[in-house]
Structures are given as structure tokens and as C-alpha cells.
Write a protein that holds these residues in place. Structure first.
Motif, PDB file in Angstrom:
ATOM      1  N   TRP A  92       0.142 -46.054  12.032  1.00 40.87           N
ATOM      2  CA  TRP A  92      -0.311 -46.187  13.420  1.00 40.87           C
ATOM      3  C   TRP A  92      -1.458 -47.183  13.472  1.00 40.87           C
ATOM      4  O   TRP A  92      -2.229 -47.315  12.517  1.00 40.87           O
ATOM      5  CB  TRP A  92      -0.788 -44.846  13.971  1.00 40.87           C
ATOM      6  CG  TRP A  92       0.315 -43.975  14.502  1.00 40.87           C
ATOM      7  CD1 TRP A  92       1.525 -43.736  13.926  1.00 40.87           C
ATOM      8  CD2 TRP A  92       0.279 -43.205  15.697  1.00 40.87           C
ATOM      9  NE1 TRP A  92       2.257 -42.870  14.690  1.00 40.87           N
ATOM     10  CE2 TRP A  92       1.504 -42.520  15.786  1.00 40.87           C
ATOM     11  CE3 TRP A  92      -0.672 -43.014  16.693  1.00 40.87           C
ATOM     12  CZ2 TRP A  92       1.814 -41.668  16.846  1.00 40.87           C
ATOM     13  CZ3 TRP A  92      -0.379 -42.165  17.750  1.00 40.87           C
ATOM     14  CH2 TRP A  92       0.852 -41.506  17.826  1.00 40.87           C
ATOM     15  N   ARG A 149       3.353 -56.701  19.581  1.00 41.97           N
ATOM     16  CA  ARG A 149       4.682 -56.939  19.002  1.00 41.97           C
ATOM     17  C   ARG A 149       4.577 -57.088  17.487  1.00 41.97           C
ATOM     18  O   ARG A 149       5.413 -56.570  16.740  1.00 41.97           O
ATOM     19  CB  ARG A 149       5.300 -58.183  19.632  1.00 41.97           C
ATOM     20  CG  ARG A 149       6.675 -58.534  19.081  1.00 41.97           C
ATOM     21  CD  ARG A 149       7.297 -59.680  19.866  1.00 41.97           C
ATOM     22  NE  ARG A 149       8.478 -60.191  19.210  1.00 41.97           N
ATOM     23  CZ  ARG A 149       9.692 -59.669  19.316  1.00 41.97           C
ATOM     24  NH1 ARG A 149       9.872 -58.603  20.066  1.00 41.97           N
ATOM     25  NH2 ARG A 149      10.718 -60.205  18.697  1.00 41.97           N
ATOM     26  N   ILE A 182       4.345 -53.695  15.792  1.00 42.80           N
ATOM     27  CA  ILE A 182       5.610 -52.960  15.733  1.00 42.80           C
ATOM     28  C   ILE A 182       6.523 -53.534  14.657  1.00 42.80           C
ATOM     29  O   ILE A 182       7.140 -52.795  13.877  1.00 42.80           O
ATOM     30  CB  ILE A 182       6.295 -52.993  17.113  1.00 42.80           C
ATOM     31  CG1 ILE A 182       5.455 -52.197  18.117  1.00 42.80           C
ATOM     32  CG2 ILE A 182       7.716 -52.434  17.042  1.00 42.80           C
ATOM     33  CD1 ILE A 182       5.809 -52.457  19.562  1.00 42.80           C
ATOM     34  N   ARG A 213       4.154 -47.349  14.285  1.00 44.25           N
ATOM     35  CA  ARG A 213       4.929 -46.387  15.061  1.00 44.25           C
ATOM     36  C   ARG A 213       4.114 -45.774  16.190  1.00 44.25           C
ATOM     37  O   ARG A 213       4.576 -44.895  16.897  1.00 44.25           O
ATOM     38  CB  ARG A 213       5.467 -45.291  14.132  1.00 44.25           C
ATOM     39  CG  ARG A 213       6.451 -45.826  13.092  1.00 44.25           C
ATOM     40  CD  ARG A 213       7.694 -46.380  13.767  1.00 44.25           C
ATOM     41  NE  ARG A 213       8.625 -47.012  12.826  1.00 44.25           N
ATOM     42  CZ  ARG A 213       8.702 -48.308  12.618  1.00 44.25           C
ATOM     43  NH1 ARG A 213       7.900 -49.130  13.272  1.00 44.25           N
ATOM     44  NH2 ARG A 213       9.571 -48.812  11.775  1.00 44.25           N
ATOM     45  N   TRP A 220       7.146 -53.903  24.334  1.00 43.65           N
ATOM     46  CA  TRP A 220       6.883 -53.222  23.067  1.00 43.65           C
ATOM     47  C   TRP A 220       7.880 -52.090  22.834  1.00 43.65           C
ATOM     48  O   TRP A 220       8.360 -51.904  21.724  1.00 43.65           O
ATOM     49  CB  TRP A 220       5.460 -52.672  23.077  1.00 43.65           C
ATOM     50  CG  TRP A 220       4.395 -53.726  23.083  1.00 43.65           C
ATOM     51  CD1 TRP A 220       4.488 -55.005  22.610  1.00 43.65           C
ATOM     52  CD2 TRP A 220       3.065 -53.601  23.588  1.00 43.65           C
ATOM     53  NE1 TRP A 220       3.314 -55.677  22.790  1.00 43.65           N
ATOM     54  CE2 TRP A 220       2.415 -54.845  23.398  1.00 43.65           C
ATOM     55  CE3 TRP A 220       2.352 -52.563  24.195  1.00 43.65           C
ATOM     56  CZ2 TRP A 220       1.096 -55.059  23.777  1.00 43.65           C
ATOM     57  CZ3 TRP A 220       1.043 -52.781  24.569  1.00 43.65           C
ATOM     58  CH2 TRP A 220       0.425 -54.009  24.360  1.00 43.65           C
ATOM     59  N   ARG A 221       8.159 -51.344  23.880  1.00 45.09           N
ATOM     60  CA  ARG A 221       9.104 -50.232  23.722  1.00 45.09           C
ATOM     61  C   ARG A 221      10.498 -50.757  23.354  1.00 45.09           C
ATOM     62  O   ARG A 221      11.207 -50.157  22.545  1.00 45.09           O
ATOM     63  CB  ARG A 221       9.160 -49.400  25.000  1.00 45.09           C
ATOM     64  CG  ARG A 221       7.870 -48.663  25.312  1.00 45.09           C
ATOM     65  CD  ARG A 221       8.090 -47.551  26.323  1.00 45.09           C
ATOM     66  NE  ARG A 221       6.847 -46.979  26.791  1.00 45.09           N
ATOM     67  CZ  ARG A 221       6.085 -46.121  26.114  1.00 45.09           C
ATOM     68  NH1 ARG A 221       6.469 -45.736  24.905  1.00 45.09           N
ATOM     69  NH2 ARG A 221       4.964 -45.636  26.635  1.00 45.09           N
ATOM     70  N   ALA A 261      10.419 -51.716  19.721  1.00 51.92           N
ATOM     71  CA  ALA A 261      10.442 -50.524  18.872  1.00 51.92           C
ATOM     72  C   ALA A 261      11.831 -49.903  18.851  1.00 51.92           C
ATOM     73  O   ALA A 261      12.313 -49.457  17.802  1.00 51.92           O
ATOM     74  CB  ALA A 261       9.410 -49.512  19.370  1.00 51.92           C
ATOM     75  N   ALA A 276      14.525 -49.090  15.667  1.00 45.88           N
ATOM     76  CA  ALA A 276      14.555 -47.645  15.414  1.00 45.88           C
ATOM     77  C   ALA A 276      15.283 -47.298  14.125  1.00 45.88           C
ATOM     78  O   ALA A 276      14.891 -46.390  13.396  1.00 45.88           O
ATOM     79  CB  ALA A 276      15.192 -46.921  16.600  1.00 45.88           C
TER      80      ALA A 276
END
Length: 601
Positions: A273, A301, A304, A309, A352-353, A356, A360
Motif C-alpha cells: 500500500w 497510475r 498501481i 493495492r 486508477w480503478r 487496477a 486484477a
């Protein structure tokens, strides 16, 4: 909280310096305010990162129990008024911390939005010389060496007649040492080991309480991997569910180094993190300017893609008082969200999501590793307030690690750090910038790595000391390298050491080892003119063994020298050029009205 949700945040970190509010007087706890906040956050759909507040002991505690304060080498306690004013070795402080953490964990354990525990904050050694530190130091040495004879031998105390005859004589050495004196590397190294173990033990005592009371809630702590903070990062991370670091690195190359370093600290390969992500100018430097417009979006970015995470910003709203009132935040002091930072984060979070989500199912599979060891770092460091005699004080281990990392990352290679204990067998290339202390087990593993087809790149001063940083009189990897090492010379830090090969001219720095190649060893480059006793001797040598190869560097490489090393040996070992187009996803450019800048991943 409504504004946080509107921004797109999903968790809040709370309580890391709140001991004086959680326990206003000894034994009287007030958790009502933090429980109310957690309940309000739950109603808004926000999770909580709860912190143990051991980084800031309250004044009543320091007044009642002054033995918890750090003590300097002159015996003076360091007074409260800032933060981290405690000695990790203090038995009383550990007792008081355990009592608070026990109560706090019990109070918060029932909340289903308790996402994570953070222990303490930005741990670092207090370098305390308290009575408890001396006592625990003596106990640590009795367990490590078992006998005074073994301790005297490891430390070389006989040399100036300072050998111990009673365990009560053993205490933390105080700088400056009396008389005309210097401290052996072995003593400095063991002091570092002891202080690191004290920090790790301090963290472990809290993790045990949290895992017992809040099973299933992950535990971490935050640090900065840029400098030596007095503890072994990899050992400490073994206690955690994942590591976390605080990102105040506007320079993308420095950030990449930190990302990959922290990534390597996680033995579970579950990422890391960013527990404090700079979102506006901080207040810690002499001049804290705004980074380029769009930097935060790009930095998120980069986080990630390197394995982050979770990203937590520091901090939400400007402080109305205290030491950090000029530290930038997302929201203004009056609560106004009409800020450039708020707008950029709101726009960037969906990006960003998405990044990510696309990663995954992706796990990093690096082909190149840099072998790193904290104890070897300590063994090469200057003595600080102690005088440590060395042939040269110029070797900067951290700078060496960063130079190798930056060179290898330059064209898109995925690079991670490894320790002697980690599993680096799947790698194609392993680089050892310098590792003076090498165990027999590590020698065997390195030999098997090469024989199995790996490329091993070995820097100077590798395998020359025992576990106490005392010389062994030999190079542990001489047989693998196929070299007979002769003399060591060192140079002014501002001078470069000329190195010449058939197809390149380069330069080394800091020091050089003269060596003669043995049978089946090829000299790739030699030391050039004006290098004194090194002139004409092998500066770079290569030896094939089994299905692999060893490249030995007899000087520390400059950036100029790293380029041909990568092109001539590392790229062929990977069977593809590192500048190939398939590296493109690991770097990108960010353009804005002020120009463009590049983020290297």
C-alpha cells in the motif's frame, strides 16, 4: 465524510497520534469519539484504517514514567514535545502500549468497516542509551554469542586490549569513544542488528495483540525505504500482512525504486500500500514547490502498475495548528473542496480503478533481480557519530542500488529486489552490486543459479568478510568468478576510473580490485591509464559454468558503465532487447499545457 464519498474515496485513516485523546490520564480511556467517528463513516460507506498511537506518547505518561524516554550518549533524556520520543527497549513503555492496544482493539473489533490496522507511524531507531537498552543489549549478546570468548573474537576486542571479562562490562558503546580510538565494523554492525531487533520486537508485541482480538483484519505499518531508518525492512515485513510506504517522491525514478523495494519486502507476494500519498506540496524541504500539473494522476497510475493495492492520501484537510500547518492537503482549512487537488483526484480515481481492475489477475513475473541485504548495507556504511576506519568512506550502498535499478528499469525491464533468503531461482539475471558478507549457503545457491542457466553479475567487495564484517582473507566467489584477486585501490569520490573494452570505453568509481583471470575466464575490459596499480588488470571478466555465466565487475560502475553491461550481457541473457516494443506498457508520457514529462515504470 459526504465530501469524501463525493470525491470517490472509500476509506479513512485515523488515530495514529491520538494517544492523549484515547487515554487522557493513566487507565482512563475515552474511545467514544473514535467509535462515533467509525460509526458515522460506516453509515457513509467508508471503511476505517485504525492506527495504534504508540508513535506519540502523551505528556502525562512521559512525566510519570520518564524511563520511557530515549537517552543520548551523554546520559541525557530526550524531552517530549514532538513525536517518537520513546525508547523501543523500554519495558515500561512496551507495557503501557500493550495495555492501550488491548483496550483499543477490543473497542473497535466489532465494527464491520474496520478494514486495516496500522502499527505506530514511520518507525525509526531512537538510538537510545537508556538503562533498559543497555540491559536488553547485554541479554541480546548473551543469546547471540553464548560466551565472552566468542564475543571477544567476533568484535576483535583483543586488538587494543578491550576484551570483556564479565558480562556486566557489556553495554552499548557511546560515541565518542575515549582516547584515540575507532570502533570496529563488527561492533557497529551488531549495534545495528540489536536496534533493528528491538524495533521488530516492539512491532511484534502489537501484532500479537491485534491478531488475537481482531482475527482476519490485516496489519501493516508505514515507512520510507529511501534511507536507513535503523531496522531490517524485510524482517519487519515478515510480521505484516503487507508492507506500506509513504510516497513523497516527485521524481518518478526515485518512486519506482521505492515501489520495487517495498514490493520485494512482501514475502506473500500480495503487493503493498501507499499509506501516505503526497497530493500537494509538503512542508519538509527547504522549498516545497508544486509538482507539474497532472503529476498526481500519473503517480497514482505508477503506484498501481508497480503493485500498489491501496492508496491513502495525506491528508484530507489543512491543519489549524501544530507542526504541519503548511503541509498541503486535499481540502482547505475552512472545508472548501474547490481545490485543484480535489478536482484532479476526482477525475483520476476512475482511471486508477480501471488500471487496477485490468491488473486484477496480473502478477509480476520479473526476469531481473537485484540482490540486496540490509546487514551488508550497514556493514558498508560510515560510522556516523562513531569513527570507523576504512580504506575509503566513499562507497554509497543506497546510491549503488538506485543506479543499478534505474539502469535496468530504463528500457522497460521489470526489476525487483531480492534478499539472500528469498526465492530468486526463476530469474534469468541476478545482479549483486556488492555483498561483502556471504554465507556458505548463499555461495551454494549462487553456484546452482549459474549452473542452471542464470546470468550472475557480481560487483566488487563481494564475499570478503565473515558474518561479523571481519576479513576472511579470500573472496568467497573467486572460484565461481574464475579470478585471483590481488590488490585493492581506492580513488577520490570525484574521480572516475578508466575502463576500456574492445567495443566500449567506460568508467568505474570509488574503488577497484586488481585481479588475474584463471583458466576459462575471459577478460572483457581492463583498467586504463592513470589507474596506478590497477592499470592493465581485469576490470570486467566473464566465465561460463554449467549453462550459465558470471560477469565480475572489479569496480563500482558509473551510469556510463552500466549501459554496456546491460546491452552486452543482460539483454542477450534475456534473449530480447530491453528496448523492444513489448516494454511500452511499462512507460507512458503525460502531456499538459505546460509541456510533457515521462513516467518510467
Amino acid at each position: 465524510l459526504d465530501n469524501m464519498r463525493a470525491l470517490g474515496l472509500d476509506c479513512v485513516r485515523v488515530g495514529e497520534f491520538a494517544w492523549s485523546r484515547l487515554e487522557p490520564t493513566e487507565g482512563h480511556y475515552d474511545f467514544a469519539w473514535i467509535e462515533r467517528f467509525i460509526e458515522m463513516a460506516r453509515e457513509k460507506g467508508l471503511d476505517i484504517i485504525a492506527c495504534t498511537p504508540s508513535a506519540a506518547p502523551p505528556r502525562w505518561l512521559c512525566q510519570r514514567y520518564p524511563e520511557i524516554l530515549p537517552v543520548d550518549q551523554h546520559g541525557h533524556p530526550l524531552l517530549p514535545g514532538g513525536r517518537k520520543h520513546y525508547c523501543h527497549s523500554s519495558r515500561k513503555y512496551r507495557e503501557l502500549v500493550a495495555a492501550l492496544v488491548e483496550r483499543l482493539a477490543a473497542a473497535l473489533s466489532g465494527y464491520d468497516n474496520l478494514l486495516l490496522w496500522q502499527i505506530d507511524n514511520e518507525l525509526s531507531s531512537s538510538n537510545s542509551y537508556s538503562a533498559d537498552a543497555d540491559s536488553r543489549f547485554r541479554q541480546w549478546f548473551q543469546e547471540k554469542y553464548e560466551s565472552l570468548d566468542r564475543l571477544n573474537r567476533a568484535w576483535g576486542t583483543y586488538f587494543w586490549g578491550n576484551d570483556f571479562s564479565d558480562w556486566e562490562q557489556v553495554a552499548l558503546p557511546r560515541p565518542p569513544l575515549g582516547g584515540k580510538a575507532a570502533i570496529p565494523k563488527a561492533i557497529l554492525l551488531d549495534m545495528k542488528r540489536f536496534r533493528s531487533d528491538e524495533i521488530i520486537g516492539f512491532v511484534q508485541s502489537q501484532t500479537e495483540i491485534l491478531r488475537r482480538i481482531c482475527p482476519g483484519v490485516p496489519i501493516t505499518t508505514n515507512w520510507s525505504p529511501i534511507f536507513d531508518y535503523g531496522f531490517d525492512f524485510h524482517k519487519l515485513a515478515g510480521l505484516l500482512d503487507f508492507p506500506a510506504w509513504d510516497h513523497y517522491c516527485p521524481d518518478a525514478r526515485a518512486a519506482a525504486f521505492c515501489h520495487d523495494f517495498v514490493f520485494s519486502c512482501n514475502p506473500r507476494n500480495t503487493g503493498f500500500w501507499v499509506m501516505e500519498q503526497q497530493c500537494a506540496p509538503p512542508d519538509s524541504g527547504s522549498c516545497n514547490s508544486w509538482p507539474p500539473v497532472g503529476w498526481l494522476t500519473a503517480a497514482g497510475r505508477q503506484n498501481i502498475l508497480h503493485g500498489a493495492r491501496g492508496i491513502v492520501f495525506f491528508h484530507w484537510r489543512e491543519f489549524p495548528y501544530g507542526a504541519e500547518v503548511e503541509h498541503g492537503a486535499i481540502v482547505r482549512l475552512n472545508g472548501d473542496t474547490d481545490t485543484m487537488v480535489y478536482r484532479e483526484i476526482k477525475e483520476a480515481i476512475p482511471q486508477w480503478r480501471e488500471a487496477a481492475a485490468n491488473l486484477a489477475d496480473h502478477t509480476r513475473q520479473p526476469e531481473v533481480g537485484i540482490l540486496f541485504d540490509m546487514e551488508n548495507w550497514w556493514s558498508l556504511q560510515p560510522g556516523g557519530s562513531f569513527k570507523v576506519k576504512r580504506r575509503t568512506q566513499a562507497v554509497d550502498y543506497r546510491a549503488l542500488l538506485r543506479a543499478w535499478h534505474q539502469s535496468l528499469r530504463k528500457d522497460g525491464l521489470d526489476v525487483v529486489f531480492h534478499t539472500p533468503a528469498s526465492d530468486w531461482s526463476p530469474l534469468r539475471v541476478l545482479v549483486i552490486p556488492s555483498l561483502p558478507m556471504i554465507s556458505e549457503e548463499l555461495q551454494d545457491r549462487l553456484t546452482k543459479f549459474v549452473e542452471s542457466g542464470g546470468l550472475l553479475v557480481v560487483g566488487p567487495q563481494t564475499g570478503i568478510w565473515d558474518a561479523s564484517a571481519n576479513p576472511t582473507g579470500q573472496h568467497a566467489l573467486a572460484g565461481l568468478s574464475g579470478l585471483k584477486f590481488l590488490e585493492l585501490d581506492c580513488f577520490d569520490p570525484d574521480l572516475e576510473i578508466a575502463v576500456a573494452g574492445e567495443s566500449f570505453q567506460a568508467a568505474g568509481m570509488w574503488l577497484g580490485e586488481s585481479a588475474s583471470p584463471l583458466k576459462n575466464t575471459q577478460t572483457i575490459a581492463v583498467f586504463g591509464a592513470s589507474t596506478g596499480i590497477l592499470e592493465g588488470k581485469a576490470a570486467i571478466a566473464a566465465r561460463s559454468t554449467g549453462r550459465g555465466k558470471v560477469i565480475t565487475l572489479n569496480t563500482h560502475p558509473t551510469k556510463e558503465m552500466l549501459e554496456p553491461i546491460r546491452q552486452h550481457w543482460i539483454e542477450p541473457a534475456l534473449e530480447r532487447p530491453t528496448h523492444a516494443s513489448d516494454a511500452a506498457p511499462l512507460r507512458f508520457r503525460w502531456a499538459n499545457k505546460d509541456g510533457a514529462f515521462e513516467i518510467e515504470l
